[in-house]
Design an enzyme around this catalytic site. Structure first.
Site, mmCIF file in Angstrom:
data_model
loop_
_atom_site.group_PDB
_atom_site.id
_atom_site.type_symbol
_atom_site.label_atom_id
_atom_site.label_comp_id
_atom_site.label_asym_id
_atom_site.label_seq_id
_atom_site.Cartn_x
_atom_site.Cartn_y
_atom_site.Cartn_z
ATOM 1 C CD1 TRP A 113 -2.297 -2.162 1.711
ATOM 2 C CD2 TRP A 113 -3.039 -1.057 -0.083
ATOM 3 N NE1 TRP A 113 -3.358 -2.867 1.186
ATOM 4 C CE2 TRP A 113 -3.825 -2.222 0.092
ATOM 5 C CE3 TRP A 113 -3.305 -0.214 -1.160
ATOM 6 C CZ2 TRP A 113 -4.871 -2.539 -0.778
ATOM 7 C CZ3 TRP A 113 -4.347 -0.540 -2.020
ATOM 8 C CH2 TRP A 113 -5.126 -1.687 -1.819
ATOM 9 C CG ASP A 202 -3.108 3.932 4.870
ATOM 10 O OD1 ASP A 202 -4.048 3.655 5.638
ATOM 11 O OD2 ASP A 202 -3.028 3.469 3.717
ATOM 12 C CE LYS A 227 -8.587 -2.852 5.216
ATOM 13 N NZ LYS A 227 -8.495 -3.905 4.193
#
Length: 404
Positions: A113, A202, A227
């Site tokens: 990511w 992030d 999540k």
């Protein structure tokens, strides 16, 4: 209907009690006679609920008054773009005469990511991307993301427009340590020491799983909700107030124009309802956050998640000792949220056996393969014990068959 154990990496498991409460809210939200998926985002009932969600985050994470909470769409991928555009606008206002090639965007690459975020920064332009460190050369095979690099390998720029890192890499199972004295922590002590840092993190796959290390030192923290706290569709942003800049004024000075729905100042000025926010995901996230508070907040879940991860990594080690499992991530860099490993031999049999026992979504990300077991907040210790017991039995059965 029988529910299975969902170890998926996202959208992920949600507490069953929350799902039952949310089902009632779909028919009647807060006694209005209107379902939550139907009610106006500007109604007094939803506005009050939104304020409560903000308060629950601020209280549990101890967000200082220097920061604001924003709710929007787009997920982590949308924020790859938004952070670049908003912080370049801020940097343009601070340094209007600086040429684009002299504006630097610092990126720490520790997994898939953060690699994608770096690629988006290059694609947008507006500044030169500096890779502070890339973890791959420090991996066991010199090409994988399996570690948090040593502190002495980081090279930060003196006055960057932003400094980006991904706290937990969902695909690769790599996470920074929350212990700032650990060699596997984020090296805050190496950051530029003057001014307000444009530090961006992030937190998509670890948000609300434990306290955020040095939260006040961050300019922006963002997380997709899907999540740990809600369904897909909601993005939560914690932004320092000096980053709520007039992007149109910056554009007049030569900054890249920022789409209005991505402007942090627009979202803040509109109290996150400048346009219609993701109402249903906000509602379910609010129910999850209320439950979290009742159970003891992020401190409770930090301890719970550590216990779950310790049990799972011990089971992997036991299988590794028998030559049947192989941990993918180096010790010290292993995620509490996304546990990744390889099955040496018949991986399909391992997956099928787990599914027969009602444990699903354990296959690794398509880009890396292997096994990935995600231990988000809603995954209970009992459910973790179930997969650990299955792993022990798999090792025992395979070992017995090998000796026969």
């Amino acid at each position: 209907m029988s529910r299975v154990i969902n170890f998926g990496a996202g959208p992920s498991a949600l507490p069953e009690s929350v799902l039952q409460e949310a089902a009632l809210g779909l028919l009647d939200f807060d006694g209005t006679g209107i379902g939550i998926a139907e009610i106006s985002h500007r109604s007094k009932q939803f506005t009050a609920f939104l304020n409560d969600v903000e308060s629950l985050i601020c209280t549990q994470l101890e967000v200082p008054p220097t920061h604001s909470i924003l709710f929007t769409q787009g997920g982590g991928t949308g924020q790859f773009s938004a952070i670049v555009l908003n912080l370049l606008a801020r940097h343009r206002l601070l340094h209007p005469d600086l040429a684009n090639e002299d504006r630097v965007l610092d990126y720490v690459i520790t997994g898939s990511w953060s690699k994608k975020a770096t690629e988006e920064a290059r694609r947008l332009g507006g500044g030169r991307v500096n890779v502070v460190v890339d973890a791959r050369p420090y991996s066991k095979d010199a090409k994988s993301f399996d570690n948090i690099p040593p502190h002495n390998t980081y090279t930060f720029s003196p006055d960057p427009a932003l400094i980006y890192y991904c706290e937990n890499e969902t695909v690769d199972g790599v996470q920074f340590s929350s212990d700032v004295s650990s060699p596997n922590s984020f090296p805050f002590h190496l950051l530029p020491q003057e001014g307000l840092l444009p530090l961006v993190a992030d937190y998509s796959s670890s948000f609300m799983s434990r306290p955020i290390t040095r939260l006040a030192d961050h300019a922006v923290i963002y997380a997709g909700a899907q999540k740990n706290i809600g369904p897909a569709g909601l993005t939560i942003i914690i932004v320092r107030n000096d980053c709520l800049v007039d992007v149109d004024a910056a554009a007049k000075l030569g900054a890249i124009p920022v789409p209005i729905s991505m402007s942090y100042k627009t979202l803040a000025d509109g109290n996150s309802v400048y346009n219609t926010p993701p109402v249903l995901p906000i509602y379910i996230s609010g129910l999850v956050l209320r439950r979290m508070k009742e159970l003891g907040g992020v401190q409770y879940f930090e301890q719970l998640n550590k216990r779950k991860a310790d049990k799972l990594y011990a089971a992997i080690q036991a299988g590794e000792d028998k030559g049947l499992f192989k941990a993918k991530v180096q010790e010290g860099s292993r995620s509490l949220m996304n546990v990744v490993f390889d099955v040496i031999g018949d991986e399909a049999k391992f997956v099928a056996g787990a599914e027969e026992k009602g444990m699903k979504a354990i296959k690794g990300h398509r880009s890396v393969g292997g096994i990935r077991i995600s231990l988000y907040n809603a995954v209970t210790e009992e459910q973790t014990d179930a997969i650990v017991e299955y792993m022990k039995q798999f090792v025992s059965d395979t070992d017995t068959q090998g000796q026969a």
